[in-house]
Every structure is written in C-alpha cells, then in structure tokens.
Design a protein around this motif. Structure first.
Motif: not given
Length: 141
Positions: A74, A83, A86, A118
């Motif tokens: 990401l 992640r 995030f 996501v």
C-alpha cells in the motif's frame, strides 16, 4: 417571364427583373411553421422541485490517493505504508479529518478481494468517502 406594356407601341417588352414575391411567401410560411412546431418539439415535464439552501460541496484541492500495487503493498500519496501502520499514516496525512475524500487506485493485476479488503480497512478507519480511480480507454474499433 414578366412583361411590361410600353406606351409607344402595343408590343410587350421583356422584363428581366426577378419576381421575389413567391419566394417571400414561401419563407414566411416556413417561418410560421417553425414558430409553431418548435415549442412542440421540446419535451417539457412540469415537476415541482423543492428548493435547497445547501451549499455545493467544494472539490478537494489535494485529494488523498491510496494505491494498491501489484505486489499488494500500500502507498498513500507517494509514500509506502505498511498495512499495520496504514490507518495511523492515513490519519496523519488527512489530519484526522474523516470527511476527506480518499481516491483508491489499484493495479490491474490485483485480485478483487484484495481491493475490497483495502476498502474495508479505509472504511473501518472512519473514512466514508471512497472513490475508485481508473483510466479512460480509447473506444474499441
């Protein structure tokens, strides 16, 4: 062909002027037809719409782009974000404003399930305005 009577003789002289009266008559008839037909050509449905005093929502000057790469990493903007961190990184960039529009873009090779994961991650962080980004393709011939 029009003729004119001359006073000197009984013969008719040729008149080479164009008689525009029929032309004007036809144009006036066409004008009237179009004036009558034009209002009938528009479809008008009367609807009593409620009035609103709400201000239109302004577009974000700097939208937040979240990218899901082909290797499932990401990135927020141009910075990669793991992640685990995030949500904290997203809150840092947006200043904690959950009304910020998040533009999500993903590589073509990314599985749909991963994209939904996501999206759920962003929604669970409290961001409700998520938009998907794609490229416009040329029409197929």
């Amino acid at each position: 062909m029009a003729g004119r009577i001359s006073e000197s003789s009984g013969d008719l002289d040729e008149n080479s002027e164009i008689n525009v009266t029929p032309f004007i008559d036809v144009m006036l008839v066409l004008l009237i037809i179009f004036m009558v037909a034009a209002p009938l050509a528009t479809v008008d449905m009367k609807v009593d719409l409620p009035q609103s005093v709400a201000k239109p929502t302004p577009r974000d000057d700097k939208p937040v782009f979240v990218t899901l790469k082909a290797d499932l990493t990401l990135a927020i903007g141009n910075e990669e974000a793991p992640r685990e961190a995030f949500v904290a990184e997203l809150n840092r960039i947006t200043g904690g404003n959950t009304e910020t529009r998040v533009l999500l873009r993903a590589d073509r090779l990314v599985d749909y399930g991963e994209l939904m994961t996501v999206m759920n991650l962003i929604q669970n962080a409290g961001y409700g305005q998520i938009a998907l980004v794609g490229l416009e393709a040329a029409p197929a011939r």
